[in-house]
Design a protein around this motif. Sequence first.
Motif: not given
Length: 262
Positions: A30-39
């Motif tokens: 999800s968008a939230e997971m992508i951002d959390a993972l990237t950071s």
Amino acid sequence: MTSQTIHIATDERGVARLTLTRPDKHNALSAEMIDALTSAVRDLGNDKTVRVVVLTGEGASFCAGGDLGWMRAQFDATRAGRMVEARRLAMLFKALNELPKPLIARVQGNAFGGGIGVLSVCDMVIAASTARFGLTEVRLGIIPATISPYVVARIGEANARPLFLSGKIIDAWQAHATGLLSRVVAEEALDEAVEAEIRHFLSASPQAAARAKALARSVGRPITDGMIDDVVEQLADAWETEEAREGITAFFDKRQPNWRQA
Ligand SMILES: C/C(=C\C(=O)SCCNC(=O)CCNC(=O)[C@H](O)C(C)(C)COP(=O)(O)OP(=O)(O)OC[C@H]1O[C@@H](n2cnc3c(N)ncnc32)[C@H](O)[C@@H]1OP(=O)(O)O)CC(=O)O
């Protein structure tokens, strides 16, 4: 660090275990997971106490790829909006690819679409013999775009073409034959196999390993910013087609897509 979509735990040796924690959605990105993972990946890269990163998924799947609910929500967005979302994915794969530490994937269950993108940027991929793999984007009316530079770099064009074009699902031994997987082991031996590889990586000089990794990814088939811009555009284009609308809608309707009417 912990978020609702990922969990990180680091042991006294500096081994960070990064777990995708959306088991009810097969760890779809999800968008939230992508951002959390990237950071999280960027933070782990900057943390000098972290020596090795192990990436895994909670539950029945490693990762079911891009979240199709998130993709469906973009159908009525503007092209600029879809470009922003496609770039989110591209930045995740870039961050994982550039992590200056050994990255091991521990794979159980399904790894589809973006899940294969994640595997393609790992230094070692250890999978259970029961795991399944598929570049299923074309069955949804979209394309393996943001992941394509990494998948082709990993398994080569000859292996990538039939999988890209058919979306067929393959077993762990077939995936191993393409070069996607480093090792295939019995499900119950997965943790032991990962631990054995962690010990090998811990015996290396951290700065030398970081330099060696940079060399491994830049010699032969360098991935440029221009290439990333191009695949982001290509995903945004495929995403706005009638076939994408039909393919993703069919997934949620639990039916086969009707490409003729799309
Ligand atoms: C990165 C880019 C593109 C992509 O990655 S596109 C996505 C590619 N992924 C897929 O095609 C996988 C789709 N999922 C499945 O085929 C199956 O769900 C499964 C993983 C084989 C599991 O099947 P099973 O029958 O065991 O479970 P359900 O289908 O009932 O799923 C349970 C639950 O999970 C939801 N879900 C599964 N996958 C996704 C997903 N990818 N996105 C969103 N949600 C997903 C499913 O909808 C169910 O939800 P409920 O609310 O419980 O109904 C682009 C690029 O490459 O650039």
